[in-house]
Design an enzyme around this catalytic site. Structure first.
Site, PDB file in Angstrom:
ATOM      1  N   TYR B 442     -49.276 -20.135 -21.543  1.00  0.00           N
ATOM      2  CA  TYR B 442     -48.985 -19.763 -20.138  1.00  0.00           C
ATOM      3  C   TYR B 442     -48.615 -18.286 -19.989  1.00  0.00           C
ATOM      4  CZ  TYR B 442     -43.947 -21.229 -20.911  1.00  0.00           C
ATOM      5  OH  TYR B 442     -42.664 -21.416 -21.335  1.00  0.00           O
ATOM      6  N   GLU B 443     -48.503 -17.887 -18.739  1.00  0.00           N
ATOM      7  CA  GLU B 443     -48.232 -16.468 -18.410  1.00  0.00           C
ATOM      8  C   GLU B 443     -49.343 -15.549 -18.879  1.00  0.00           C
ATOM      9  OE1 GLU B 443     -45.846 -16.905 -16.008  1.00  0.00           O
ATOM     10  OE2 GLU B 443     -46.660 -14.906 -16.244  1.00  0.00           O
TER      11      GLU B 443
END
Lengths: 256, 620
Positions: B442-443
């Site tokens: 993620y990110e």
């Protein structure tokens, strides 16, 4: 309401204690120092009392320069000001000298109630609170696990074997705190920053006018004897092993 | 040994011995702090992390989050710690006192964050995203928005999220479909679906503030046409009280491998046409604005790699010192040999050393990023400021992806140290490994980070950031090149640094010659090499400091023989720590940095097998 909480700086319970080679005490260099956990109960109770009834909380501490950190921790938790009794003359102080020093400092302050831990976890002597009450000529409530404030008096619970005592006394009084009284708060971040601006009065022995001659002297510090290794009972038959265990408990351990 | 989460001695070394953050205390920006303050702050954070947050790790994982009748519940054990955490001011210690923060230097703030993240990362998702969302409003919101939304987020009364991803728009955010329709009063009607929204819905707080990316009707396609809106779960009246629900409905939560206690929600905005959003900042500036939160979140995810790796390492060391199994290899011919603790076995010991060097390295890297923020804040000239910001820009994708890739390997090695028990949920390392994996994804996946690094960051400011980094490395190499103990490590680092910069030139030349694939194809590999090199630099710098301090201790005590010096290391924590720091650098240089040159050669060979293969040939 003028509330006093006495604190002592002690080695962290998880610190590895090493005795100095010459037996004159413990190696202090690598120890992490913390507020005596029983004193934390005292500080927390003082803060709760203040939050409920108003007033202010003064921290009083006898200890070397490093003990300032512990006073700051109490201020960060929410206490208002501190008195640090700091003098090399107190380096070998016993409970009697410490109690008299605390008493001298507290006499100079307005005080309605004084909290101490029931004992300090370093020397475990458990005498300072009682001696302090004597020196101030105040009633003492020891090993308190519950406290109710009623204006000019307090009612406390103190556990005894198999029962508990309910005791009531007029204020001022000295209360020594036992586990169970409350759950001490952490210092909050804003609390830590505010603590920087709170006043701490540092005084030496002469300034409070007390004698520093200890009644008791530590002759020697020695580590506890190493524990002998445990014994494993071998064999295949449980009944035989149990018999062997019984024999050892009776003859060697003398436990039965 | 201290706690099982973070080596606080290493934290203090980075803050006060390697980076020397006392120098920022003299500045106008951070004048209110002293070393004692920071130590007390770290000590209080450690207490709460160990005593209140860490105990929720297993329980939170087992209970997980639940979605029933349109409502999401989080583990019950989170309530009390979240309240304590917020009340103690830990959501925004680094923000200005004007918004309820304490203006703590970032380097110290990151150390605080590491303690809590190591205790339970899933728990930290809630305050972490809350801070990011509130800080967006702090920087880009108007006064009314700050009063209405930001204050209650910073205080932990409400929480926040970041709503970018949609079912058809993840890595390609420009493809998003959520729309915003102008209303006569200047507000907007929001319609669309966002997915994978961390802390997207839950019962920890009565309201949730969503910063939502959407396209205003009529605005151009792609990222340039995106705006950002503040969309509360429950509408907020002008007096601050809660009003009607805002037509933000949770469509469900994901069932995940890890961070199970973090509610990952699908959110449907405006199903009934009643979801109202307020524009944040200017129209069509949504991506630029959201990037502030994304950069903050990327550094936060890097910290996830550091913190979980740290917790896994601390646990593994403690276990290896206790667990008795097997006789030592040098006793193999002695049938009466006694079994020893497994830390005595060379394979286990080397794994622990690998973990130690990498944990310390990625910790140093993350704190260096924070230190750059502090130094840029106290810079007196624009040039100086630009240089510090440049380091951070350059290193952000490395902090995010390198730290999380290595963090996962550290967790995996920790499991190897535990053996079969490590694979069982009775011990925490398997959860740490599960919780850690998402950090690589993620990110912005680690693949996307590598593209950012190679495509944007290398060439930023005409390559000035990379040149500055090269300067730092060269200074350190020069300092230790003739050092009897560290000279070899310095030489290895120099060789690796040269190899990294040669590859950068190779990429530039390839791009100029029309070969755009070469840098992209090798981006992940290159980021990893560059990360090894930067860690080598940070660890060598640390080793030099440790060496000077350790030698001073030997000298003071008159210890001239190796035997006596080892004796001191056995009984004195500082001596042991410094010796360990020197060992980390030497080990890391030999183990990781020494291979950079070979990897650089592989990149420059410009093999493109994967690209040249037809799809069908991958598996027939």
């Amino acid at each position: 309401m003028n509330i006093i909480a006495c604190v002592k700086q002690v080695p962290d319970t998880e610190a590895q204690i090493k005795v100095k080679a010459d037996g004159s005490g413990i190696e202090e260099g690598q120890i992490k120092w913390v507020m005596n956990p029983y004193d934390e109960f005292g500080v927390e109770e003082a803060l709760k009392l203040k939050e409920k009834n108003g007033g202010d909380v003064t921290i009083v501490c006898v200890g070397p320069a490093r003990a300032m950190e512990t006073i700051r921790t109490a201020l960060a938790m929410g206490a208002d000001k501190g008195v640090h009794i700091c003098d090399p003359a107190f380096d070998n102080a016993d409970a009697f000298v410490v109690a008299n020093a605390l008493a001298a400092a507290i006499k100079a302050l307005p005080h309605d109630i004084i909290f101490c831990g029931q004992r300090a976890i370093d020397d475990d002597s458990g005498q300072v609170g009682a001696m302090l009450a004597e020196a101030l000529n105040l009633p003492q409530l020891t090993l308190v696990t519950k406290l109710e404030f009623a204006g000019s008096s307090v009612k406390v619970i103190r556990p005894i074997e198999g029962a508990q005592l309910s005791i009531e006394t007029a204020l001022p009084a000295v209360v020594t705190c036992q586990k169970g009284l409350n759950e001490p708060r952490y210092a909050s971040l804003p609390g830590i920053m505010k603590a920087k601006k709170k006043p701490v009065d540092v005084k030496n022995a002469a300034a409070i006018g007390v004698a520093t001659d200890a009644k008791a002297r530590v002759a020697k510090t020695v580590p506890p004897p190493a524990r002998p290794p445990g014994k494993i009972i071998c064999g295949d038959e449980p009944a035989q092993k149990a018999a062997e265990l019984g024999k050892l408990l009776r003859e060697e351990a003398k436990a039965i | 040994m201290g706690n099982l989460l973070v080596n606080t001695r290493d934290q203090q070394f980075l803050l006060f011995e390697q980076f020397g953050i006392e120098k920022v205390f003299d500045s106008e920006a951070y004048g209110g702090f002293s070393k004692d303050d920071v130590l007390m702050i770290l000590s209080e954070a450690e207490k709460m992390a160990v005593n209140d947050v860490f105990p929720t790790l297993k329980e939170g994982d087992e209970e997980g989050c639940h979605f029933k009748d349109g409502k999401v519940t989080v583990p019950k054990c989170f309530r009390e710690p979240f309240k304590k955490y917020s009340e103690a001011g830990w959501i925004n210690p680094m923000d200005s006192p004007d918004v309820g923060g304490q203006g703590l230097p970032h380097t110290a703030g990151y150390a605080v964050s590491e303690l809590f993240c190591a205790a339970n990362y899933a728990f930290m998702m809630y305050p972490g995203l809350t801070h990011g969302a509130a800080n967006l409003i702090n920087v880009y919101g108007n006064e009314q928005q700050k009063k209405k939304y930001m204050e209650k987020c910073f205080s932990g009364e409400w929480t926040g999220t970041m709503c970018l991803t949609e079912p058809g728009a993840g890595s390609d955010v420009g493809a998003l479909k959520t729309t915003a329709k102008r209303l006569p009063d200047g507000k907007f009607l929001i319609t669309g679906t966002k997915c994978f929204i961390s802390a997207g819905d839950h019962d920890l707080t009565p309201n949730i503030i969503h910063p939502v990316l959407a396209r205003i009707e009529g605005d151009p396609a792609g990222t340039k046409g995106i705006s950002i809106f503040i969309v509360p779960k429950i509408r907020v009246n002008d007096d601050g009280s809660l009003g009607e629900p805002n037509d933000v409905k949770c469509g469900g939560i994901e069932h995940k491998m890890g961070i199970k206690a973090s509610a990952t929600a699908t959110l449907n905005f405006g199903e009934d046409g009643k979801c109202i959003g307020e524009l944040l900042g200017e129209e069509r500036a949504g991506i630029k604005i959201m990037f502030q939160m994304m950069n903050e979140a990327r550094l936060g995810v890097g910290m996830q790699g550091v913190a979980l790796g740290s917790a896994a390492f601390q646990h593994a060391v403690a276990y290896a010192k206790e667990r008795i199994q097997g006789t030592p290899v040098w006793e193999m011919k002695n049938p009466a040999a006694k079994a020893v603790t497994i830390i005595n076995h060379p394979d286990v010991r080397k794994k622990l050393m690998w973990m130690k060097a990498h944990v310390e390295g990625i910790r140093a890297l993350a704190y260096f990023g924070a230190y750059c923020m502090d130094m840029s804040k106290i810079s007196k000239t624009e040039v100086e400021k630009g240089n510090w910001e440049g380091y951070l820009e350059l290193l952000t994708p490395i902090i995010k992806s390198y730290s999380t890739d290595k963090g996962l390997l550290i967790c995996s090695l920790a499991m190897d140290v535990y053996g079969g028990y490590g694979y069982c949920s009775e011990y925490p390392v398997e959860q740490l490994m599960r919780d850690e994996k998402i950090a690589c994804i993620y990110e912005g996946t680690n693949g996307i980070q590598a593209l950012d690094f190679v495509g944007r960051k290398l060439g930023q400011r005409k390559g000035a950031n990379v040149m500055n980094m090269a300067g730092l490395v060269q200074q350190t190499v020069a300092k230790y090149k003739n050092n009897p103990e560290l000279g070899k490590a310095a030489a290895t680092l120099e060789e690796a640094a040269n190899a990294c910069f040669e590859v950068a030139m190779f990429f530039a030349a390839a791009g100029k010659g029309g070969d755009f694939i070469a840098p992209i194809y090798n981006a992940g590999k290159y980021l990893d090499m560059f990360g090894d090199m930067v860690l080598g630099y940070l660890l060598l710098d640390a080793a030099g400091i440790a060496q000077a301090k350790l030698n001073a201790m030997y000298e003071e005590k008159g210890l001239t023989t190796i035997g006596k010096q080892k004796g001191l290391q056995r009984e004195n924590q500082d001596a042991a720590y410094y010796a360990g720091k020197i060992a980390s650098a030497k080990f890391f240089m030999n183990e990781a940095v020494s291979t950079v040159k070979a990897r650089a050669e592989a990149v420059k060979a410009n093999d493109k097998s994967a690209m040249e293969l037809v799809d069908l040939a991958f598996t027939v």
